[in-house]
Structure formats: structure tokens, C-alpha cells
Design a protein around this motif. Sequence first.
Motif, PDB file in Angstrom:
ATOM      1  N   HIS A 181       0.843  -1.190   0.000  1.00  7.78           N
ATOM      2  CA  HIS A 181       0.000   0.000   0.000  1.00  7.78           C
ATOM      3  C   HIS A 181       0.885   1.248   0.000  1.00  7.78           C
ATOM      4  O   HIS A 181       2.000   1.228   0.513  1.00  7.78           O
ATOM      5  N   LEU A 182       0.347   2.311  -0.544  1.00 10.86           N
ATOM      6  CA  LEU A 182       1.119   3.520  -0.809  1.00 10.86           C
ATOM      7  C   LEU A 182       0.435   4.743  -0.232  1.00 10.86           C
ATOM      8  O   LEU A 182      -0.790   4.900  -0.328  1.00 10.86           O
ATOM      9  N   SER A 183       1.237   5.618   0.368  1.00 12.51           N
ATOM     10  CA  SER A 183       0.821   6.979   0.685  1.00 12.51           C
ATOM     11  C   SER A 183       1.781   7.923  -0.026  1.00 12.51           C
ATOM     12  O   SER A 183       2.996   7.705  -0.005  1.00 12.51           O
ATOM     13  N   TRP A 184       1.224   8.961  -0.663  1.00  8.71           N
ATOM     14  CA  TRP A 184       2.068   9.864  -1.457  1.00  8.71           C
ATOM     15  C   TRP A 184       1.606  11.299  -1.261  1.00  8.71           C
ATOM     16  O   TRP A 184       0.430  11.619  -1.427  1.00  8.71           O
ATOM     17  N   THR A 185       2.538  12.158  -0.888  1.00  4.01           N
ATOM     18  CA  THR A 185       2.291  13.592  -0.762  1.00  4.01           C
ATOM     19  C   THR A 185       3.258  14.324  -1.684  1.00  4.01           C
ATOM     20  O   THR A 185       4.441  13.981  -1.744  1.00  4.01           O
ATOM     21  N   ARG A 186       2.735  15.325  -2.385  1.00  2.07           N
ATOM     22  CA  ARG A 186       3.588  16.116  -3.272  1.00  2.07           C
ATOM     23  C   ARG A 186       3.343  17.586  -2.994  1.00  2.07           C
ATOM     24  O   ARG A 186       2.194  18.019  -2.837  1.00  2.07           O
TER      25      ARG A 186
END
Length: 259
Positions: A181-186
Motif C-alpha cells: 500500500h502507498l501513501s504519497w504527498t507532493r
Amino acid sequence: MNNPEQMLTHFVKLRGSLKQEDVVFYWSGSIYGMIPGVQNKPLFRFEGYNISRFVPVEGGYQHLSREVSVYEDPRTGEILERWQNPFTEQEVRVVHVWNDPVNQEMLLNGPRGPFTVPVTPVGDDIQCWNLDIFLTYPSPLSRKDYPQYSQNDLYQGAELFQFYVKTSDLENEDLPSVPCHLSWTRIGPWLPWMEMADRPGNLVYQCRGYKLANGYADLPSHLRAYVEQHEPQYKEAPRTFTRPNETSWTYFKKLLAQQ
């Protein structure tokens, strides 16, 4: 874990597959506009995927990938082709993310030393692998040449990834690829097609996602239909390692040149 070979093998298993097969990470979330002294605004839903494969080479792997993301109406979820910019009150053409390629080399001993990724236990059988990537480089769109589309001569942004996997899956030698599973903040500047010029402020992306068990076939049907109508090559990962990588800025610059 401080063994570069084991760490690289585990990273390939969580991010892709040891079998040189195509793997898809799907994500969805929201994009917000932030201007000093102005109420923050939710601007878009954001949905997309990366399709990739790992190919073994001497000393490590080549990661061959391309990625798609679409900007959607924050209320209806409709994929946008035109957008009314609430900051400028002007309607602009939406340019979706078509980044091809997005390739990397991952080596046991690369230019920055032995391969390593920060890993944090977050439970009895869960690990979080995080990549905090801060980018600063000359913008492909200079203020002088592209005043309407460029916020700054320097591109500055941050890509903050967290990958969550089971320790037992990584240690299972019978599994070439593991659920993840992935969490991504940009955090980044205004997109060129927003036509924000050098107005102060930035965009914040917050997304979450996961590796699809059946790859491309598991993507939402509306996203597959859009890709197959516009850029069907994104149904599979690249087969050869090429550079330079594509970004929203370089892609937009090519569109302007075609016009």
C-alpha cells in the motif's frame, strides 16, 4: 536491515516484481491550492497509475516505467478537459500527466553509495519504506521565455512516498512480488497549464493507493477507457531503458512547441 543486496531485493518485491513482469500501482486523492493570506482551495480530484517492470542488470536493476494521472472535478469526479481557474477566473485547457518514460537505475553500489531505503517498523508484521525526495533544478520553462506558464526559473518540489508491506511477505522467498500500500504527498509549483504566471503559492497533493493484484486489468474502467482512447501505449511498461525522463513541465513544453 543493513544488507544492500537484501534491501534491494526486498524493494523490488514491494515496488514491482522479481519476475520481470508488469506491475501497476494505482492512486487517488486530491490537489489543493495554497496562496499566502488566501483561503486554501480544493482544486481537483487526482487519479492515476504507474506501470513498470524491473530488469536485472550488472550490479542491480533498471526500473522501466511510465505513468498517467488525470485531473478530475472535485465534486463529480469527471475527467476535465477545460477548467475554470478560481484564482484568475479564466478558463484554461487541462493537460493531464503523460510521463513516458519515468526510468531509474537501482544499483547495489551507485553514485551515492550502497543501496539503502529508510525502513520503519509500524507493527508486529508491518514495515514502512519511505522515500523523501526533494527536487531543485532549473525549470524547463524559464520566466523570460514562458512568463504566462512559469512561476520561477527554479523548479522546487517535494515527493514524499511511504510504502507499507508485511515483513513476512518480504521474507518469503517464494513470493517474487508482494502486496503493498502507498501513501504519497507532493508539494510543488503551479502547473504550467494553469497559467498562474509568477503568482505566489503552491500545490499540495495528497494521495493513497496500492499495488494491483492483476495489474492493468484491475484499474477503474473509466480510467482504462480514457487511456485506451488517448494514449494506449500506457497499457504496458516500457521495454527499453531510455532517458531523459518526462515531467509535466517537459511534456507541456513539447505541446507548446507543436502549436
